[in-house]
Design an enzyme around this catalytic site. Structure first.
Site, PDB file in Angstrom:
ATOM      1  N   ASP A  88       0.851  -1.204   0.000  1.00  0.00           N
ATOM      2  CA  ASP A  88       0.000   0.000   0.000  1.00  0.00           C
ATOM      3  C   ASP A  88       0.877   1.241   0.000  1.00  0.00           C
ATOM      4  O   ASP A  88       2.056   1.179   0.353  1.00  0.00           O
ATOM      5  CB  ASP A  88      -0.957   0.015   1.200  1.00  0.00           C
ATOM      6  CG  ASP A  88      -0.242   0.114   2.554  1.00  0.00           C
ATOM      7  OD1 ASP A  88       0.811  -0.537   2.735  1.00  0.00           O
ATOM      8  OD2 ASP A  88      -0.733   0.857   3.430  1.00  0.00           O
ATOM      9  N   GLU A 152       0.105  -0.931   5.911  1.00  0.00           N
ATOM     10  CA  GLU A 152       1.175  -0.326   6.730  1.00  0.00           C
ATOM     11  C   GLU A 152       0.929   1.156   6.927  1.00  0.00           C
ATOM     12  O   GLU A 152       1.122   1.686   8.022  1.00  0.00           O
ATOM     13  CB  GLU A 152       2.551  -0.542   6.074  1.00  0.00           C
ATOM     14  CG  GLU A 152       3.729  -0.302   7.024  1.00  0.00           C
ATOM     15  CD  GLU A 152       4.109   1.155   7.198  1.00  0.00           C
ATOM     16  OE1 GLU A 152       4.752   1.487   8.207  1.00  0.00           O
ATOM     17  OE2 GLU A 152       3.767   1.996   6.342  1.00  0.00           O
TER      18      GLU A 152
HETATM   19  N1  BES Z   1       8.626   3.305   5.523  1.00  0.00           N
HETATM   20  C1  BES Z   1       8.018   4.223   6.417  1.00  0.00           C
HETATM   21  C2  BES Z   1       8.755   4.385   7.730  1.00  0.00           C
HETATM   22  C3  BES Z   1      10.169   4.914   7.651  1.00  0.00           C
HETATM   23  C4  BES Z   1      10.611   5.727   6.621  1.00  0.00           C
HETATM   24  C5  BES Z   1      11.033   4.586   8.662  1.00  0.00           C
HETATM   25  C6  BES Z   1      11.912   6.189   6.597  1.00  0.00           C
HETATM   26  C7  BES Z   1      12.334   5.067   8.665  1.00  0.00           C
HETATM   27  C8  BES Z   1      12.777   5.855   7.616  1.00  0.00           C
HETATM   28  C9  BES Z   1       6.589   3.747   6.692  1.00  0.00           C
HETATM   29  O1  BES Z   1       5.926   3.386   5.505  1.00  0.00           O
HETATM   30  C10 BES Z   1       5.790   4.858   7.298  1.00  0.00           C
HETATM   31  O2  BES Z   1       5.609   5.851   6.636  1.00  0.00           O
HETATM   32  N2  BES Z   1       5.291   4.677   8.513  1.00  0.00           N
HETATM   33  C11 BES Z   1       4.400   5.609   9.118  1.00  0.00           C
HETATM   34  C12 BES Z   1       3.699   4.994  10.296  1.00  0.00           C
HETATM   35  C13 BES Z   1       2.316   4.514  10.041  1.00  0.00           C
HETATM   36  C14 BES Z   1       1.664   4.059  11.300  1.00  0.00           C
HETATM   37  C15 BES Z   1       1.453   5.477   9.284  1.00  0.00           C
HETATM   38  C16 BES Z   1       5.126   6.808   9.634  1.00  0.00           C
HETATM   39  O3  BES Z   1       6.291   6.721  10.049  1.00  0.00           O
HETATM   40  O4  BES Z   1       4.522   7.890   9.622  1.00  0.00           O
HETATM   41 MN    MN Z   2       7.042   2.168   4.323  1.00  0.00          MN
HETATM   42 MN    MN Z   3       5.232   5.298   4.549  1.00  0.00          MN
END
Ligand code: BES
Ligand code: MN
Ligand code: MN
Length: 456
Positions: A88, A152
């Site tokens: 996604d 995710e």
């Molecule tokens: N891949 C990211 C997280 C990420 C990006 C970690 C770059 C470290 C470096 C992930 O898809 C993401 O965006 N996670 C969300 C959390 C989620 C609960 C919406 C975030 O970090 O905002």
């Molecule tokens: Mn991600």
């Molecule tokens: Mn992300």
């Protein structure tokens, strides 16, 4: 290993065109308008896992979007790697800021531009192609299980249920994830920590209807004025967060740990010019690497209310809203911080308004070891393909499911990401370097190779 580079060279055009097909599917999990597309992306992954040689491939339904599972068990005596990724993507809005349409991938200056190019379709797809490579060149040296989810970007709550219900099927020695960034293409790094998250929506209500701002203005609490003031009060003059108890469980790093963290190359001028800002900002006593890596935050993600249309309308609004995220670090707990926020927000609201605090999804922070066989295998793999030892770093983002893998499956994760912070994740014009995509496909087989050696 034999012929890794040759195989990639022979097949790279096809690898890229397959990734482009995946990027054309607008699998935005946050917006129900794209629901069919999210299912289509799952079916795409299912097919590609089968084509690459996985068995027991299955689209596992959940109460939301499905989880695509597949595996290749070659020998129960060999270690098993559980590969996690997500198909996604974040919404592409605002569309008008994209230089080319977000779901029509194009290559410019060696980079693939599309929503999800880096986060996480491009990075996740490297694993499927690396698996194909290992199968085709007869070099798969570990058992492998794939678990690719479609929620995710909206908090992985159904994946949490799936993990709890499928502990046997998900048995493995380590989780391998490419969904983070490295420092630069000539400076490989591996995240050894991720921040947790508390995400909250607030609603502030004043009078029972929108009012004439002249007739009533000055005599009735304006919920937008009040909300702005309440939000502003949640940081003090040193940019510390003022919620009582907020820092109680924060683990302070030792001087030696801080020194190690700051060994990573970081150019403050590049950081500022990339973002178009004249100065950085943040908690007193910490530098930029520390502010994003080891310190918690409180940020407004969106705020609205009142009249925002063309021209002016003199109105004192009845309601104001905001969405607020708090990034958490060890040993803060998402539920505890959410409760502290709620109690504080309700307490500081003046009597002239009513407030409602609605918690959204959250997730726990994690730290992963740098001395485990899996970390060392990843470091050796990157050293082999980049010619440099990777630097351990703390990632500022969150992947809430990582803490759950530890809790429910007893598994540590290795965050071997190949993106760059400048790849514009979640922003307009997200992109991913072709160099990074191919480097990932080249590095992953070495991870499997070194991990199986370390475990045997
Ligand atoms: N891949 C990211 C997280 C990420 C990006 C970690 C770059 C470290 C470096 C992930 O898809 C993401 O965006 N996670 C969300 C959390 C989620 C609960 C919406 C975030 O970090 O905002
Ligand atoms: Mn991600
Ligand atoms: Mn992300």
């Amino acid at each position: 290993m034999q012929g890794v580079k040759d195989y990639i060279q022979q097949h790279q055009d096809r690898f890229l065109s397959e990734l482009f097909d995946l990027l054309r599917i607008p699998s935005v999990s946050a917006n129900p308008d794209f629901s069919e597309d999210v299912f289509e992306a799952a079916a795409f992954i299912e097919n590609k896992l089968i084509e690459a040689g996985a068995t027991r491939v299955e689209i596992c339904p959940t109460d939301g979007y499905p989880i695509v599972y597949g595996e290749k068990m070659i020998d129960p005596a060999l270690p098993t790697v559980l590969v996690y990724g997500h198909y996604d993507v974040q919404p592409a809005d605002p569309y008008e800021l994209w230089h080319s349409p977000p779901f029509e991938p194009v290559v410019k200056d060696g980079k693939i531009y599309a929503r999800g190019a880096c986060d996480d379709k491009g990075q996740m797809y490297m694993h499927i192609k690396a698996f194909e490579l290992m199968m085709q060149t007869n070099q798969l040296s570990c058992n492998v299980k794939f678990m690719i989810e479609g929620e995710e970007e909206v908090g992985s709550s159904n994946l949490a249920t799936f993990v709890k219900q499928n502990k046997e099927r998900l048995k493995a020695d380590v989780v391998l994830i490419s969904d983070t960034s490295m420092i630069a293409n000539d400076t490989p790094s591996i995240d050894v920590g991720l921040r947790g998250l508390s995400y909250i929506e607030v609603e502030v209500t004043g009078p029972n209807r929108d009012l004439h701002s002249g007739v009533y203005g000055g005599a009735v609490a304006n919920p937008i004025n009040i909300l702005a003031k309440m939000i502003a009060s949640m940081h003090d003059e040193n940019n510390h967060i003022t919620i009582p108890g907020f820092y109680d469980k924060v683990v302070e790093l030792t001087a030696a740990e801080r020194e190690a963290l700051n060994k990573a190359p970081f150019e403050i001028e590049d950081f500022k010019s990339d973002l178009g800002i004249a100065d950085v900002w943040g908690e007193k006593g910490y530098n930029t690497i520390e502010r994003t890596g080891i310190r918690p935050t409180l940020d407004v993600n969106g705020i609205w209310g009142g009249y925002t249309g063309e021209g002016s309308k003199t109105v004192l609004p009845s309601k104001a809203f905001a969405k607020i995220s708090m990034r958490l670090v060890p040993n803060q707990s998402s539920d505890e911080i959410t409760a502290l926020f709620k109690a504080h927000f309700e307490k500081i609201a003046p009597a002239g308004v009513q407030v409602v605090v609605k918690p959204h999804h959250g997730g726990e922070p994690v730290v992963t070891p740098t001395d485990s066989p899996a970390y060392l295998a990843a470091a050796k793999a990157m050293q082999t393909t980049f010619g440099k030892d990777p630097i351990p770093t703390r990632g500022g983002g969150s992947i809430p499911i990582v803490a759950l893998f530890e809790k429910e499956l007893g598994l540590k994760s290795v965050l071997m990401g190949f993106g760059l912070d400048s790849d514009a994740l979640h922003s307009p014009n997200e992109h991913y370097g072709i160099f990074n995509f191919l480097k990932g496909i080249e590095t992953i087989p070495y991870f499997f190779h070194y991990f199986s050696q370390a475990k045997s």
